[in-house]
Scaffold this motif. Structure first.
Motif, PDB file in Angstrom:
ATOM      1  N   SER A  85      10.006  11.811  -2.774  1.00  0.00           N
ATOM      2  CA  SER A  85       9.229  12.993  -2.382  1.00  0.00           C
ATOM      3  C   SER A  85       8.625  12.854  -0.983  1.00  0.00           C
ATOM      4  O   SER A  85       8.387  13.843  -0.305  1.00  0.00           O
ATOM      5  CB  SER A  85       8.115  13.256  -3.397  1.00  0.00           C
ATOM      6  N   THR A  86       8.403  11.619  -0.545  1.00  0.00           N
ATOM      7  CA  THR A  86       7.816  11.397   0.782  1.00  0.00           C
ATOM      8  C   THR A  86       8.769  10.708   1.750  1.00  0.00           C
ATOM      9  O   THR A  86       8.506  10.675   2.946  1.00  0.00           O
ATOM     10  CB  THR A  86       6.555  10.518   0.679  1.00  0.00           C
ATOM     11  N   GLY A  87       9.838  10.123   1.222  1.00  0.00           N
ATOM     12  CA  GLY A  87      10.760   9.378   2.072  1.00  0.00           C
ATOM     13  C   GLY A  87      10.329   7.953   2.329  1.00  0.00           C
ATOM     14  O   GLY A  87      10.990   7.231   3.068  1.00  0.00           O
ATOM     15  N   VAL A  88       9.229   7.505   1.726  1.00  0.00           N
ATOM     16  CA  VAL A  88       8.778   6.128   1.919  1.00  0.00           C
ATOM     17  C   VAL A  88       9.676   5.215   1.089  1.00  0.00           C
ATOM     18  O   VAL A  88       9.767   5.373  -0.129  1.00  0.00           O
ATOM     19  CB  VAL A  88       7.299   5.944   1.520  1.00  0.00           C
ATOM     20  N   PRO A  89      10.351   4.279   1.743  1.00  0.00           N
ATOM     21  CA  PRO A  89      11.228   3.385   0.999  1.00  0.00           C
ATOM     22  C   PRO A  89      10.435   2.382   0.179  1.00  0.00           C
ATOM     23  O   PRO A  89       9.286   2.069   0.501  1.00  0.00           O
ATOM     24  CB  PRO A  89      12.030   2.681   2.101  1.00  0.00           C
ATOM     25  N   GLY A  90      11.058   1.880  -0.857  1.00  0.00           N
ATOM     26  CA  GLY A  90      10.384   0.902  -1.686  1.00  0.00           C
ATOM     27  C   GLY A  90      11.357  -0.012  -2.393  1.00  0.00           C
ATOM     28  O   GLY A  90      12.476   0.369  -2.715  1.00  0.00           O
ATOM     29  N   ALA A  91      10.921  -1.220  -2.617  1.00  0.00           N
ATOM     30  CA  ALA A  91      11.639  -2.233  -3.387  1.00  0.00           C
ATOM     31  C   ALA A  91      10.629  -3.309  -3.736  1.00  0.00           C
ATOM     32  O   ALA A  91       9.594  -3.443  -3.066  1.00  0.00           O
ATOM     33  CB  ALA A  91      12.804  -2.827  -2.598  1.00  0.00           C
ATOM     34  N   TYR A  92      10.924  -4.065  -4.763  1.00  0.00           N
ATOM     35  CA  TYR A  92      10.021  -5.116  -5.197  1.00  0.00           C
ATOM     36  C   TYR A  92       9.708  -6.089  -4.060  1.00  0.00           C
ATOM     37  O   TYR A  92      10.597  -6.505  -3.324  1.00  0.00           O
ATOM     38  CB  TYR A  92      10.647  -5.871  -6.382  1.00  0.00           C
ATOM     39  N   THR A 143       0.840  -1.195   0.000  1.00  0.00           N
ATOM     40  CA  THR A 143       0.000   0.000   0.000  1.00  0.00           C
ATOM     41  C   THR A 143       0.878   1.249   0.000  1.00  0.00           C
ATOM     42  O   THR A 143       0.597   2.217  -0.700  1.00  0.00           O
ATOM     43  CB  THR A 143      -0.931   0.011   1.231  1.00  0.00           C
ATOM     44  N   CYS A 144       1.939   1.227   0.776  1.00  0.00           N
ATOM     45  CA  CYS A 144       2.851   2.378   0.855  1.00  0.00           C
ATOM     46  C   CYS A 144       4.191   2.107   0.193  1.00  0.00           C
ATOM     47  O   CYS A 144       4.772   2.993  -0.421  1.00  0.00           O
ATOM     48  CB  CYS A 144       3.094   2.760   2.310  1.00  0.00           C
ATOM     49  N   HIS A 145       4.706   0.900   0.342  1.00  0.00           N
ATOM     50  CA  HIS A 145       6.038   0.552  -0.160  1.00  0.00           C
ATOM     51  C   HIS A 145       5.923   0.030  -1.579  1.00  0.00           C
ATOM     52  O   HIS A 145       5.668  -1.153  -1.799  1.00  0.00           O
ATOM     53  CB  HIS A 145       6.701  -0.484   0.748  1.00  0.00           C
ATOM     54  N   GLN A 146       6.112   0.923  -2.530  1.00  0.00           N
ATOM     55  CA  GLN A 146       6.028   0.569  -3.943  1.00  0.00           C
ATOM     56  C   GLN A 146       7.312  -0.120  -4.395  1.00  0.00           C
ATOM     57  O   GLN A 146       8.157  -0.462  -3.580  1.00  0.00           O
ATOM     58  CB  GLN A 146       5.758   1.841  -4.754  1.00  0.00           C
ATOM     59  N   SER A 147       7.484  -0.299  -5.688  1.00  0.00           N
ATOM     60  CA  SER A 147       8.645  -1.030  -6.207  1.00  0.00           C
ATOM     61  C   SER A 147       9.939  -0.212  -6.170  1.00  0.00           C
ATOM     62  O   SER A 147      11.015  -0.756  -6.395  1.00  0.00           O
ATOM     63  CB  SER A 147       8.378  -1.508  -7.634  1.00  0.00           C
ATOM     64  N   GLY A 205      18.072   5.252  -0.171  1.00  0.00           N
ATOM     65  CA  GLY A 205      17.365   6.436  -0.641  1.00  0.00           C
ATOM     66  C   GLY A 205      17.363   7.565   0.373  1.00  0.00           C
ATOM     67  O   GLY A 205      18.328   7.773   1.107  1.00  0.00           O
ATOM     68  N   ARG A 206      16.241   8.293   0.449  1.00  0.00           N
ATOM     69  CA  ARG A 206      16.175   9.510   1.261  1.00  0.00           C
ATOM     70  C   ARG A 206      15.237   9.350   2.454  1.00  0.00           C
ATOM     71  O   ARG A 206      14.299   8.580   2.411  1.00  0.00           O
ATOM     72  CB  ARG A 206      15.712  10.671   0.402  1.00  0.00           C
ATOM     73  N   ARG A 207      15.496  10.164   3.473  1.00  0.00           N
ATOM     74  CA  ARG A 207      14.604  10.224   4.645  1.00  0.00           C
ATOM     75  C   ARG A 207      13.438  11.148   4.312  1.00  0.00           C
ATOM     76  O   ARG A 207      13.440  11.841   3.304  1.00  0.00           O
ATOM     77  CB  ARG A 207      15.370  10.779   5.843  1.00  0.00           C
ATOM     78  N   ARG A 208      12.469  11.181   5.220  1.00  0.00           N
ATOM     79  CA  ARG A 208      11.311  12.047   5.010  1.00  0.00           C
ATOM     80  C   ARG A 208      11.700  13.510   4.879  1.00  0.00           C
ATOM     81  O   ARG A 208      11.045  14.276   4.192  1.00  0.00           O
ATOM     82  CB  ARG A 208      10.315  11.905   6.166  1.00  0.00           C
ATOM     83  N   ASP A 209      12.810  13.920   5.538  1.00  0.00           N
ATOM     84  CA  ASP A 209      13.222  15.321   5.448  1.00  0.00           C
ATOM     85  C   ASP A 209      14.038  15.610   4.192  1.00  0.00           C
ATOM     86  O   ASP A 209      14.503  16.719   3.982  1.00  0.00           O
ATOM     87  CB  ASP A 209      14.001  15.744   6.703  1.00  0.00           C
ATOM     88  N   GLY A 210      14.228  14.596   3.328  1.00  0.00           N
ATOM     89  CA  GLY A 210      14.923  14.786   2.068  1.00  0.00           C
ATOM     90  C   GLY A 210      16.403  14.496   2.108  1.00  0.00           C
ATOM     91  O   GLY A 210      17.063  14.455   1.068  1.00  0.00           O
ATOM     92  N   THR A 211      16.966  14.264   3.287  1.00  0.00           N
ATOM     93  CA  THR A 211      18.384  13.959   3.378  1.00  0.00           C
ATOM     94  C   THR A 211      18.650  12.520   2.963  1.00  0.00           C
ATOM     95  O   THR A 211      17.776  11.663   3.096  1.00  0.00           O
ATOM     96  CB  THR A 211      18.934  14.193   4.803  1.00  0.00           C
ATOM     97  N   ALA A 212      19.865  12.291   2.466  1.00  0.00           N
ATOM     98  CA  ALA A 212      20.236  10.931   2.021  1.00  0.00           C
ATOM     99  C   ALA A 212      20.328  10.003   3.199  1.00  0.00           C
ATOM    100  O   ALA A 212      20.612  10.409   4.309  1.00  0.00           O
ATOM    101  CB  ALA A 212      21.552  10.985   1.264  1.00  0.00           C
TER     102      ALA A 212
END
Length: 181
Positions: free
Chosen positions: A108-115, A99-103, A174-181
């Motif tokens: 833009s939101t900091g939500v991590p994702g992987a297949y 629902t939140c963790h896409q591929s 990737g990035r955190r919610r605040d945009g930092t790496a």
């Protein structure tokens, strides 16, 4: 805190191979001199300790949990929104991981994702139900259990660390919610 990168990932896979090979050939060392066996044993234990230090970081433990929910962050807090494991480790209907963790990461939101985002099976938990990290011995036994992980030559833990999208993501998150790496 151990920082993950692709170079470290490569060396951690090599250390894992060395540790698994060491554990499967330890009996061969019994026929050699005690000094050589001690040296082999010390090298194997040192390599394993490096692997264990990675496997027990929050980035791994958050998904290799014994709880009924994933954890988040370096402080390993309970996942936001009361997310729960569900029957297959992928959440429950209406609130599954995808629902939140896409591929891919949503920078833009900091939500991590992987297949195929999901929790590790309970058989591969690296903490106990009191949220304490399992001992080095317990994690080693879990990883070297060929009934769960296959052989060094076949499918299993080595392929998991070299090819599994979630593991690869952990080394380039990737990035955190605040945009930092």
């Amino acid at each position: 805190m151990v920082y993950f990168d692709r170079a470290f990932h490569g060396s951690s896979v090599r250390f894992l191979v060395a540790c698994l090979a060491w554990s499967s050939t330890l009996s061969l060392a019994q026929g050699t001199s005690q000094k050589a066996a001690a040296s082999t044993s010390e090298a194997g234990l040192a390599a394993w300790q490096q692997v264990y230090s990675v496997l027990t970081t929050p980035r791994c433990i958050n998904c290799h949990t014994a709880t009924n929910y994933p954890e988040q962050g370096d402080d390993r807090h309970r996942h936001l929104f009361n997310v729960v494991r569900g029957p297959e480790g992928k959440g429950v209907p209406g609130l599954n991981c995808a629902t939140c963790h896409q591929s891919a990461n949503a920078d833009s939101t900091g939500v991590p994702g992987a297949y195929n985002w999901h929790l590790a099976p309970l058989s591969m938990r690296w903490q106990d139900t009191n949220d304490d990290i399992l001992s080095s011995t317990a994690v080693c036994r879990s990883l070297t259990d060929r009934s769960k992980n296959g052989s060094l030559d076949g499918p299993g833990i080595l392929r998991h660390h070299a090819q599994e999208p979630l593991v690869l993501w952990a080394f380039q998150p990737g990035r955190r919610r605040d945009g930092t790496a």
